[in-house]
Structures are given as C-alpha cells and as structure tokens.
Design a protein around this motif. Structure first.
Motif, PDB file in Angstrom:
ATOM      1  N   ALA A 154       0.833  -1.209   0.000  1.00  0.00           N
ATOM      2  CA  ALA A 154       0.000   0.000   0.000  1.00  0.00           C
ATOM      3  C   ALA A 154       0.865   1.256   0.000  1.00  0.00           C
ATOM      4  O   ALA A 154       0.564   2.222  -0.701  1.00  0.00           O
ATOM      5  N   GLN A 155       1.930   1.250   0.767  1.00  0.00           N
ATOM      6  CA  GLN A 155       2.811   2.410   0.813  1.00  0.00           C
ATOM      7  C   GLN A 155       3.570   2.570  -0.503  1.00  0.00           C
ATOM      8  O   GLN A 155       3.735   3.678  -1.002  1.00  0.00           O
ATOM      9  N   TRP A 156       3.996   1.454  -1.085  1.00  0.00           N
ATOM     10  CA  TRP A 156       4.696   1.511  -2.360  1.00  0.00           C
ATOM     11  C   TRP A 156       3.791   2.085  -3.443  1.00  0.00           C
ATOM     12  O   TRP A 156       4.197   2.943  -4.224  1.00  0.00           O
ATOM     13  N   LYS A 157       2.523   1.630  -3.480  1.00  0.00           N
ATOM     14  CA  LYS A 157       1.581   2.142  -4.477  1.00  0.00           C
ATOM     15  C   LYS A 157       1.354   3.635  -4.280  1.00  0.00           C
ATOM     16  O   LYS A 157       1.241   4.377  -5.238  1.00  0.00           O
ATOM     17  N   ARG A 158       1.271   4.062  -3.025  1.00  0.00           N
ATOM     18  CA  ARG A 158       1.035   5.472  -2.726  1.00  0.00           C
ATOM     19  C   ARG A 158       2.215   6.319  -3.190  1.00  0.00           C
ATOM     20  O   ARG A 158       2.042   7.374  -3.768  1.00  0.00           O
ATOM     21  N   GLU A 159       3.441   5.869  -2.929  1.00  0.00           N
ATOM     22  CA  GLU A 159       4.618   6.651  -3.280  1.00  0.00           C
ATOM     23  C   GLU A 159       4.906   6.630  -4.775  1.00  0.00           C
ATOM     24  O   GLU A 159       5.393   7.612  -5.316  1.00  0.00           O
ATOM     25  N   SER A 160       4.600   5.505  -5.422  1.00  0.00           N
ATOM     26  CA  SER A 160       4.908   5.404  -6.842  1.00  0.00           C
ATOM     27  C   SER A 160       3.804   5.985  -7.719  1.00  0.00           C
ATOM     28  O   SER A 160       3.970   6.106  -8.928  1.00  0.00           O
TER      29      SER A 160
END
Length: 166
Positions: A154-160
């Motif tokens: 979830a954090q990776w999707k948010r940052e990318s």
C-alpha cells in the motif's frame, strides 16, 4: 483481512469461541479506530497537540464510561496496587500514544496514518512473544507477514503513484 485473521489466531482452533456480538463490536471498533485516525490528521489540526490529545482521550473515556459504568471499581476492586497499575496503563495505553499521534498525524497523509495504525497487531504479537514468552504459531507468523506485506504494498503504491480504479 486474511493476515489479521491469521495473526489473531482465529484459525488456530479459536473460531468456535467467537461470539456474534464480539464480531459486531470488533467491526464497530475498526470503524471507530479508522474514524479516529482520520480525525487525528484532519480535524482541528491547528489546535496544540498538548490540548488536542488529552481532549480526545477524555472524550474516549467519557464514551467508555457511558457504555460501561465502572461499578466494579467501587464494589469489587482491591485498592492495593490498583491505582499505580491504572495510572501506568492509562499513560502508556492511552495518553502517550494519543499524544504522539496528535503530533504526527497532521504531518503525514491520512493513508500513511492508517497504515501506521495497522502495525498495531504485529507489534502486539511481537511484544507478547518478547516480554511474556507467549507462543506464536506458524499461522500467526504468516498472518503478521501478510499484514506487513500489505502495508509495504500500500505504501509503495502510494509513493509510486500507482492507483487502480474499479
């Protein structure tokens, strides 16, 4: 959800012990917690966290006392050692975390605040194992892994900037 179910030990033979009112209250708690996370980062962020934290904790206390009046304190509690323990639990369980969250939530996104809140179950399991030598099953470990992986994705999707539309 799968990670939380596994990590909580529901599939380790405790499924039969779940009560329908407990499930409903647990879901209500999840919605309440999500509302608190949202409110912490969006509502009255200009108010000093030293005031906002205790106000939120006091509001939570009043709601709990309304739903569960503390008649046992007057009738059944042994007063020796009760107040130091109650004070420690109140400070470490409610005041300090709420205050930290009041300072931090306005500085991060609501999504990240929610993700940080979801780390609670894995940390609780880890501390129970470290501090009290509680056994952790393989299924619980897998559940913790799922939760942490979900947080990372979830954090990776948010940052990318990756977003899926349904």
């Amino acid at each position: 959800m799968i990670g939380a179910i596994c990590a909580a030990g529901v599939l380790d033979g405790q499924l039969a012990q779940l009560s329908p009112p407990g499930i409903v209250l647990g879901i209500g708690s999840a919605f309440s917690h999500a509302g608190t996370l949202y409110a912490s980062g969006k509502v009255a962020t200009e108010v000093n966290p030293w005031l906002r934290g205790p106000l939120m904790a006091t509001g939570a206390l009043l709601l709990v006392l309304l739903l569960f009046p503390p008649v046992f304190v007057v009738t059944e509690v042994t007063w020796n050692g009760f107040w130091p323990l109650a004070l420690a639990i109140g400070l470490l369980g409610m005041f300090v975390p709420t205050l930290c969250f009041m300072f931090g939530a306005p500085r991060i996104s609501t999504g990240l605040a929610t993700l940080l809140g979801s780390v609670q179950l894995p940390v609780s399991i880890l501390l129970a194992w470290l501090a009290f030598a509680e056994p952790i099953s393989v299924l619980q470990s897998i559940g913790v892994g799922f939760i942490l992986a979900g947080i990372a994705v979830a954090q990776w999707k948010r940052e990318s900037g990756v977003h899926e539309h349904f």
